[in-house]
Design a protein around this motif. Structure first.
Motif, PDB file in Angstrom:
ATOM      1  N   GLY A 241     -19.215   3.648   3.303  1.00  0.00           N
ATOM      2  CA  GLY A 241     -18.013   2.964   2.819  1.00  0.00           C
ATOM      3  C   GLY A 241     -18.401   1.676   2.109  1.00  0.00           C
ATOM      4  N   VAL A 242     -17.457   1.122   1.360  1.00  0.00           N
ATOM      5  CA  VAL A 242     -17.703  -0.091   0.581  1.00  0.00           C
ATOM      6  C   VAL A 242     -16.561  -1.070   0.807  1.00  0.00           C
ATOM      7  N   ILE A 243     -16.918  -2.353   0.904  1.00  0.00           N
ATOM      8  CA  ILE A 243     -15.921  -3.423   0.920  1.00  0.00           C
ATOM      9  C   ILE A 243     -16.178  -4.301  -0.303  1.00  0.00           C
ATOM     10  N   ILE A 244     -15.161  -4.479  -1.133  1.00  0.00           N
ATOM     11  CA  ILE A 244     -15.280  -5.305  -2.331  1.00  0.00           C
ATOM     12  C   ILE A 244     -14.726  -6.692  -2.017  1.00  0.00           C
ATOM     13  N   THR A 245     -15.553  -7.720  -2.216  1.00  0.00           N
ATOM     14  CA  THR A 245     -15.126  -9.102  -1.967  1.00  0.00           C
ATOM     15  C   THR A 245     -14.864  -9.818  -3.301  1.00  0.00           C
ATOM     16  N   LYS A 246     -14.293 -11.014  -3.198  1.00  0.00           N
ATOM     17  CA  LYS A 246     -14.068 -11.903  -4.356  1.00  0.00           C
ATOM     18  C   LYS A 246     -13.091 -11.327  -5.374  1.00  0.00           C
ATOM     19  N   LEU A 247     -12.166 -10.499  -4.917  1.00  0.00           N
ATOM     20  CA  LEU A 247     -11.175  -9.964  -5.841  1.00  0.00           C
ATOM     21  C   LEU A 247     -10.076 -10.971  -6.143  1.00  0.00           C
ATOM     22  N   ASP A 248     -10.228 -12.202  -5.652  1.00  0.00           N
ATOM     23  CA  ASP A 248      -9.296 -13.273  -5.975  1.00  0.00           C
ATOM     24  C   ASP A 248      -9.827 -14.135  -7.107  1.00  0.00           C
ATOM     25  N   THR A 263     -22.251   6.610  -4.795  1.00  0.00           N
ATOM     26  CA  THR A 263     -22.573   6.912  -3.405  1.00  0.00           C
ATOM     27  C   THR A 263     -21.680   8.002  -2.826  1.00  0.00           C
ATOM     28  N   GLY A 264     -20.550   8.226  -3.453  1.00  0.00           N
ATOM     29  CA  GLY A 264     -19.579   9.154  -2.871  1.00  0.00           C
ATOM     30  C   GLY A 264     -18.807   8.502  -1.740  1.00  0.00           C
ATOM     31  N   ALA A 265     -19.139   7.226  -1.441  1.00  0.00           N
ATOM     32  CA  ALA A 265     -18.452   6.494  -0.376  1.00  0.00           C
ATOM     33  C   ALA A 265     -17.168   5.882  -0.920  1.00  0.00           C
ATOM     34  N   LYS A 266     -16.180   5.768  -0.079  1.00  0.00           N
ATOM     35  CA  LYS A 266     -14.892   5.231  -0.503  1.00  0.00           C
ATOM     36  C   LYS A 266     -14.821   3.724  -0.258  1.00  0.00           C
ATOM     37  N   ILE A 267     -14.020   3.055  -1.082  1.00  0.00           N
ATOM     38  CA  ILE A 267     -13.724   1.645  -0.831  1.00  0.00           C
ATOM     39  C   ILE A 267     -12.794   1.589   0.386  1.00  0.00           C
ATOM     40  N   LEU A 268     -13.177   0.811   1.380  1.00  0.00           N
ATOM     41  CA  LEU A 268     -12.399   0.726   2.617  1.00  0.00           C
ATOM     42  C   LEU A 268     -11.434  -0.450   2.604  1.00  0.00           C
ATOM     43  N   PHE A 269     -11.943  -1.610   2.196  1.00  0.00           N
ATOM     44  CA  PHE A 269     -11.152  -2.836   2.204  1.00  0.00           C
ATOM     45  C   PHE A 269     -11.496  -3.660   0.968  1.00  0.00           C
ATOM     46  N   ILE A 270     -10.599  -4.585   0.618  1.00  0.00           N
ATOM     47  CA  ILE A 270     -10.878  -5.556  -0.434  1.00  0.00           C
ATOM     48  C   ILE A 270     -10.590  -6.956   0.091  1.00  0.00           C
ATOM     49  N   GLY A 271     -11.475  -7.894  -0.244  1.00  0.00           N
ATOM     50  CA  GLY A 271     -11.292  -9.293   0.115  1.00  0.00           C
ATOM     51  C   GLY A 271     -10.603 -10.007  -1.027  1.00  0.00           C
ATOM     52  N   VAL A 272      -9.479 -10.667  -0.729  1.00  0.00           N
ATOM     53  CA  VAL A 272      -8.670 -11.264  -1.800  1.00  0.00           C
ATOM     54  C   VAL A 272      -8.474 -12.766  -1.611  1.00  0.00           C
ATOM     55  N   GLY A 273      -9.364 -13.413  -0.864  1.00  0.00           N
ATOM     56  CA  GLY A 273      -9.254 -14.855  -0.669  1.00  0.00           C
ATOM     57  C   GLY A 273     -10.221 -15.348   0.390  1.00  0.00           C
ATOM     58  N   GLU A 274     -10.199 -16.648   0.628  1.00  0.00           N
ATOM     59  CA  GLU A 274     -11.125 -17.291   1.561  1.00  0.00           C
ATOM     60  C   GLU A 274     -10.681 -17.166   3.015  1.00  0.00           C
ATOM     61  N   PHE A 279      -7.491 -10.106   3.476  1.00  0.00           N
ATOM     62  CA  PHE A 279      -8.282  -8.886   3.638  1.00  0.00           C
ATOM     63  C   PHE A 279      -7.318  -7.719   3.683  1.00  0.00           C
ATOM     64  N   GLU A 280      -7.468  -6.778   2.769  1.00  0.00           N
ATOM     65  CA  GLU A 280      -6.493  -5.700   2.654  1.00  0.00           C
ATOM     66  C   GLU A 280      -7.152  -4.331   2.719  1.00  0.00           C
ATOM     67  N   LYS A 281      -6.450  -3.398   3.322  1.00  0.00           N
ATOM     68  CA  LYS A 281      -6.857  -1.991   3.270  1.00  0.00           C
ATOM     69  C   LYS A 281      -6.739  -1.533   1.828  1.00  0.00           C
ATOM     70  N   TYR A 282      -7.757  -0.859   1.338  1.00  0.00           N
ATOM     71  CA  TYR A 282      -7.734  -0.408  -0.052  1.00  0.00           C
ATOM     72  C   TYR A 282      -6.982   0.917  -0.157  1.00  0.00           C
ATOM     73  N   LYS A 283      -5.919   0.900  -0.951  1.00  0.00           N
ATOM     74  CA  LYS A 283      -5.112   2.098  -1.179  1.00  0.00           C
ATOM     75  C   LYS A 283      -5.137   2.396  -2.672  1.00  0.00           C
ATOM     76  N   PRO A 284      -5.974   3.360  -3.093  1.00  0.00           N
ATOM     77  CA  PRO A 284      -6.193   3.575  -4.525  1.00  0.00           C
ATOM     78  C   PRO A 284      -4.928   3.858  -5.334  1.00  0.00           C
ATOM     79  N   LYS A 285      -3.994   4.617  -4.775  1.00  0.00           N
ATOM     80  CA  LYS A 285      -2.776   4.935  -5.528  1.00  0.00           C
ATOM     81  C   LYS A 285      -1.965   3.667  -5.796  1.00  0.00           C
ATOM     82  N   ASN A 286      -1.825   2.821  -4.781  1.00  0.00           N
ATOM     83  CA  ASN A 286      -1.101   1.558  -4.947  1.00  0.00           C
ATOM     84  C   ASN A 286      -1.832   0.645  -5.924  1.00  0.00           C
ATOM     85  N   PHE A 287      -3.169   0.610  -5.792  1.00  0.00           N
ATOM     86  CA  PHE A 287      -4.003  -0.264  -6.617  1.00  0.00           C
ATOM     87  C   PHE A 287      -3.852   0.096  -8.096  1.00  0.00           C
TER      88      PHE A 287
END
Length: 296
Positions: A241-248, A263-274, A279-287
């Motif tokens: 799995g992957v967590i993407i940070t600094k999306l703010d 990797t075939g791994a899915k994005i699990l969470f995204i960091g959107v601030g300090e 910290f948000e669950k990544y939902k590709p359809k919503n995104f």
């Protein structure tokens, strides 16, 4: 906000479709070029961009428009569907199927692993799980203290020993205590660059921990280096799995988001601030809906 430029560009593509009088080959070619330009400017890998836009064009040309909707609406649906597939398709999940569930965070310096460890621990603690964190970062002097402070802030136990220089031995020394928890988050060391030394260390700690999930923490500002980095970490410790940070921030972000396809791994969470709750669950359809200006 990161990806604002990509979002604006893709909204422009959607508007172009909506405002067109009819769908013809000229419009399709213009749309494909606009999508390519938007994704390349967002640092998405060239080959991935070409593959994606070829799929979009092929579907537009080959598929019949279903009854009940217009050609323009079908065209928008194809763009939406293919972007969702490209950026994750289905939501990634971490299910508590055993105890302790071991989640090992990997990544280079500066991507926010230790901060992310605290955010992830907080996420699971709020859902009623008994969580512990352990620092196996023997490279960065302040790593244990930073993790300890994060744990203190959210009421999560933290283990570590700044005097021990072997990460595998350090983990093993606390293993019996960690077995009392439902979820154990392992914060590993990074380096400024991918090196043989880091890879050797990761192999060692991976063998010692035998994690249920190896999660790559990657900053949105990584750019074109994302794909190579994701591949090396995946080859070393089987990234799940992957967590993407600094999306703010103001980074382009497309490189990190699209690197998951390697990797075939899915994005699990995204960091959107300090803050710890940014910290948000990544939902590709919503995104993708938000990227295209369709709401959440």
């Amino acid at each position: 906000m990161v990806l604002d430029k990509l979002s604006d560009s893709l909204k422009g593509v959607m508007n172009k479709i909506s405002n067109s009088l009819f769908v013809d080959e000229k419009l399709i070619n213009e749309l494909v070029k606009e999508i390519q330009k938007s994704l390349l400017m967002a640092d998405v890998n060239v080959k991935l961009v070409l593959d994606l836009t070829q799929k979009i064009k092929k579907r537009i040309i080959d598929e019949e428009t279903p009854g009940g909707i217009s050609k323009k609406e079908w065209l928008i649906k194809i763009v939406y569907d293919e972007l969702v597939n490209f950026l994750g398709s289905e939501e990634g999940k971490i299910e508590i199927v055993k105890k302790p569930l071991k989640i090992m965070l990997v990544g280079l310096f500066g991507n926010g692993k230790t901060t992310t460890a605290g955010k992830l621990a907080n996420y699971f603690k709020k859902r009623g799980h008994k969580v512990a964190m352990i620092s196996t970062d023997t490279w960065r002097p302040a790593a244990y203290e930073q993790l300890r402070q994060n744990g203190e802030r959210i009421g999560v136990d933290v283990f570590g020993n700044p005097k021990e220089k072997d990460p595998a031995k350090l983990y093993k020394s606390f293993e019996s205590e960690l077995n009392k928890y439902e979820i154990v988050i392992i914060d590993t060391a990074g380096r400024d660059v991918l090196s043989d030394e880091l890879i050797t260390e990761l192999v060692s700690i991976n063998d010692a921990v035998n994690p249920d999930h190896s999660v790559l923490v990657m900053g949105a500002d990584i750019g074109q280096a994302a794909q190579k980095q994701a591949q090396v970490f995946h080859d070393t410790c089987n990234v799940t799995g992957v967590i993407i940070t600094k999306l703010d921030g103001t980074a382009k972000g497309g490189g990190a988001l699209s690197a998951c396809s390697v990797t075939g791994a899915k994005i699990l969470f995204i960091g959107v601030g300090e803050k710890i709750d940014d910290f948000e669950k990544y939902k590709p359809k919503n995104f993708v809906s938000k990227l295209l200006g369709m709401g959440d």
